[in-house]
Design an enzyme around this catalytic site. Structure first.
Site, PDB file in Angstrom:
ATOM      1  N   ARG A 107      53.365  44.905  50.249  1.00 54.29           N
ATOM      2  CA  ARG A 107      54.209  44.155  49.303  1.00 54.29           C
ATOM      3  C   ARG A 107      55.312  43.507  50.122  1.00 54.29           C
ATOM      4  O   ARG A 107      56.080  44.191  50.798  1.00 54.29           O
ATOM      5  CB  ARG A 107      54.797  45.074  48.236  1.00 54.29           C
ATOM      6  CG  ARG A 107      55.940  44.436  47.464  1.00 54.29           C
ATOM      7  CD  ARG A 107      56.352  45.212  46.254  1.00 54.29           C
ATOM      8  NE  ARG A 107      55.351  45.103  45.206  1.00 54.29           N
ATOM      9  CZ  ARG A 107      55.568  45.416  43.927  1.00 54.29           C
ATOM     10  NH1 ARG A 107      56.740  45.877  43.548  1.00 54.29           N
ATOM     11  NH2 ARG A 107      54.610  45.289  43.040  1.00 54.29           N
ATOM     12  N   HIS A 134      50.323  38.015  42.725  1.00 52.71           N
ATOM     13  CA  HIS A 134      50.290  39.456  42.419  1.00 52.71           C
ATOM     14  C   HIS A 134      48.880  39.799  41.899  1.00 52.71           C
ATOM     15  O   HIS A 134      48.703  40.130  40.725  1.00 52.71           O
ATOM     16  CB  HIS A 134      51.363  39.793  41.373  1.00 52.71           C
ATOM     17  CG  HIS A 134      51.667  41.253  41.260  1.00 52.71           C
ATOM     18  ND1 HIS A 134      51.096  42.215  42.072  1.00 52.71           N
ATOM     19  CD2 HIS A 134      52.491  41.928  40.412  1.00 52.71           C
ATOM     20  CE1 HIS A 134      51.572  43.405  41.718  1.00 52.71           C
ATOM     21  NE2 HIS A 134      52.406  43.263  40.722  1.00 52.71           N
ATOM     22  N   GLN A 137      47.878  43.124  39.893  1.00 54.67           N
ATOM     23  CA  GLN A 137      48.305  43.183  38.488  1.00 54.67           C
ATOM     24  C   GLN A 137      47.285  42.485  37.590  1.00 54.67           C
ATOM     25  O   GLN A 137      47.041  42.914  36.467  1.00 54.67           O
ATOM     26  CB  GLN A 137      49.677  42.529  38.329  1.00 54.67           C
ATOM     27  CG  GLN A 137      50.240  42.651  36.922  1.00 54.67           C
ATOM     28  CD  GLN A 137      50.539  44.091  36.534  1.00 54.67           C
ATOM     29  OE1 GLN A 137      51.163  44.819  37.283  1.00 54.67           O
ATOM     30  NE2 GLN A 137      50.077  44.516  35.361  1.00 54.67           N
ATOM     31  N   ASP A 222      56.966  37.745  31.984  1.00 58.28           N
ATOM     32  CA  ASP A 222      57.431  38.538  33.130  1.00 58.28           C
ATOM     33  C   ASP A 222      58.940  38.312  33.223  1.00 58.28           C
ATOM     34  O   ASP A 222      59.495  37.428  32.555  1.00 58.28           O
ATOM     35  CB  ASP A 222      56.699  38.042  34.401  1.00 58.28           C
ATOM     36  CG  ASP A 222      56.991  38.889  35.642  1.00 58.28           C
ATOM     37  OD1 ASP A 222      57.577  39.980  35.508  1.00 58.28           O
ATOM     38  OD2 ASP A 222      56.619  38.443  36.746  1.00 58.28           O
ATOM     39  N   CYS A 262      53.770  42.761  33.156  1.00 63.05           N
ATOM     40  CA  CYS A 262      53.451  43.601  34.317  1.00 63.05           C
ATOM     41  C   CYS A 262      54.444  44.741  34.493  1.00 63.05           C
ATOM     42  O   CYS A 262      54.128  45.733  35.152  1.00 63.05           O
ATOM     43  CB  CYS A 262      53.360  42.752  35.579  1.00 63.05           C
ATOM     44  SG  CYS A 262      54.905  41.945  36.040  1.00 63.05           S
ATOM     45  N   ARG A 290      46.582  49.824  36.450  1.00 66.48           N
ATOM     46  CA  ARG A 290      46.792  49.464  37.857  1.00 66.48           C
ATOM     47  C   ARG A 290      46.040  50.449  38.752  1.00 66.48           C
ATOM     48  O   ARG A 290      45.374  50.069  39.708  1.00 66.48           O
ATOM     49  CB  ARG A 290      48.292  49.492  38.205  1.00 66.48           C
ATOM     50  CG  ARG A 290      49.111  48.359  37.621  1.00 66.48           C
ATOM     51  CD  ARG A 290      48.753  47.025  38.258  1.00 66.48           C
ATOM     52  NE  ARG A 290      48.936  47.040  39.710  1.00 66.48           N
ATOM     53  CZ  ARG A 290      50.088  46.855  40.336  1.00 66.48           C
ATOM     54  NH1 ARG A 290      51.182  46.592  39.647  1.00 66.48           N
ATOM     55  NH2 ARG A 290      50.159  46.899  41.662  1.00 66.48           N
TER      56      ARG A 290
HETATM   57  N1  NVA Z   1      57.522  38.580  39.193  1.00 66.57           N
HETATM   58  C1  NVA Z   1      58.028  39.915  39.452  1.00 66.57           C
HETATM   59  C2  NVA Z   1      56.922  40.925  39.286  1.00 66.57           C
HETATM   60  C3  NVA Z   1      57.352  42.345  39.491  1.00 66.57           C
HETATM   61  C4  NVA Z   1      56.204  43.307  39.391  1.00 66.57           C
HETATM   62  C5  NVA Z   1      58.630  39.966  40.839  1.00 66.57           C
HETATM   63  O1  NVA Z   1      58.064  39.367  41.757  1.00 66.57           O
HETATM   64  O2  NVA Z   1      59.666  40.598  41.004  1.00 66.57           O
HETATM   65  N1   CP Z   2      53.987  45.663  37.933  1.00 73.40           N
HETATM   66  C1   CP Z   2      54.412  46.073  39.140  1.00 73.40           C
HETATM   67  O1   CP Z   2      53.952  45.618  40.182  1.00 73.40           O
HETATM   68  O2   CP Z   2      55.379  47.042  39.099  1.00 73.40           O
HETATM   69  P1   CP Z   2      56.226  47.611  40.333  1.00 73.40           P
HETATM   70  O3   CP Z   2      57.112  46.508  40.810  1.00 73.40           O
HETATM   71  O4   CP Z   2      56.994  48.756  39.752  1.00 73.40           O
HETATM   72  O5   CP Z   2      55.275  48.050  41.404  1.00 73.40           O
END
Ligand code: NVA
Ligand code: CP
Length: 304
Positions: A107, A134, A137, A222, A262, A290
């Site tokens: 990540r 992502h 997800q 989101d 998500c 997930r």
């Molecule tokens: N769009 C959000 C998703 C978090 C799971 C982010 O990138 O922070």
């Molecule tokens: N949906 C998701 O990726 O959650 P986290 O940021 O908690 O991993």
């Protein structure tokens, strides 16, 4: 040392439609087995390295628990306490980490970082979220829809809010799962052309949430400020105010439309509390999925 190039999962486009369907079907199967207490030892002797340059709750727990339940082991690495935080080149880290584990999940911020890591990794690399995509997800979201309503083919999905990493992955999902995607964002927050243009036959972009949601089978949103955009949070809250998914907006969708997010969700911002806390909300199932979807994905990548 593996004899052929590893199969990575950096965007949803790293699988084709048939493979995606196979992964989803297997996810549903593995979920049933786990719930019956019959977890197969699929990942016996396998080790997954998980690299986090951003925060996470679901991604970490789902990968770490999923691997452990199926007989493997996961290592949590964060930028803070690994040499990545002290400037070790990603290429060097990739060669070393991949020589000692069987799979890597990352990540991070820029998508190019996972691409560079994958280029130097001799084991499969999974994108656990970048600024651009992502894909894990989406596996969970597709599984959840299939479990609740069946195939997404021919359905209409509305994306309301920010044209962000989730939105870009939904665009790829529209093509792979054969659904129409209607995106509604405030002006200036549309997904970049490079993500939309190749899929114009699937995805349309407007600034009108009601138009996007009209007759939709699935409504998705989101956070208005993704990780890395903390400084813009207050300003975005003002701009996005008309884009909250609430009962009024959901009334334009089909009467049996599902709502997905998500998570983490911000009640009273992108989603009203009553939608998120509805007794029939599928967001918790979506979060659990997930783990099952990624278990199926990892099995698929190991078997290549
Ligand atoms: N769009 C959000 C998703 C978090 C799971 C982010 O990138 O922070
Ligand atoms: N949906 C998701 O990726 O959650 P986290 O940021 O908690 O991993």
């Amino acid at each position: 040392v593996p004899s052929k190039a590893p199969r990575h999962f950096l965007t949803l486009n790293d699988v084709n439609s048939a493979e995606l369907q196979h992964i989803i079907a297997r996810a549903i199967e593995l979920k049933a087995l786990l719930r019956q207490g019959k977890a197969p030892a699929l990942f016996d002797n396998k080790v997954l390295a998980m690299i986090f340059e951003k925060n996470s709750t679901r991604t970490r727990v789902s990968f770490e628990s999923g691997v452990a339940k199926l007989g493997g082991h996961a290592i949590f690495l964060s930028t803070k306490d690994s040499q990545l935080g002290r400037g070790e080149p990603i290429e060097d880290a990739a060669r070393c980490i991949a020589s000692m584990v069987d799979m890597v999940m990352i990540r991070t911020y820029g998508h190019a970082t996972v691409e560079r890591f994958a280029e130097y990794s001799r084991v499969p690399v999974i994108n656990g979220l970048t600024d651009e995509y992502h894909p894990c997800q989406l596996l969970a979201d597709i599984q959840t829809y299939v479990e609740q309503r069946g195939s997404l083919a021919g359905k209409t999905v509305a994306w309301v809010g920010d044209g962000n990493n989730m939105c870009n992955s939904y665009i790829q999902a529209a093509e792979l799962c054969d659904f129409e995607l209607r995106i509604a964002t405030p002006k200036g927050f549309e997904p970049e052309d490079e993500f939309v243009t190749p899929y114009q036959h699937r995805a349309s972009v407007s600034n009108d949430p009601r138009e996007a949601v009209a007759g939709a089978d699935l409504v998705v949103t989101d956070t208005w400020a993704s990780m890395g955009q903390e400084d813009e949070k207050k300003q975005r809250e003002k701009i996005f105010i008309g884009y909250q998914v609430n009962k009024e907006l959901m009334s334009y969708a089909k009467s049996d439309a599902l709502f997905m997010h998500c998570l983490p969700a911000y009640r009273g911002k992108e989603v009203s509390a009553d939608i998120l806390d509805a007794p029939d909300a599928v967001v918790w199932e979506e979060a659990e999925n997930r783990m099952h979807a990624q278990n199926a994905l990892m099995e698929f990548l190991f078997n290549q």
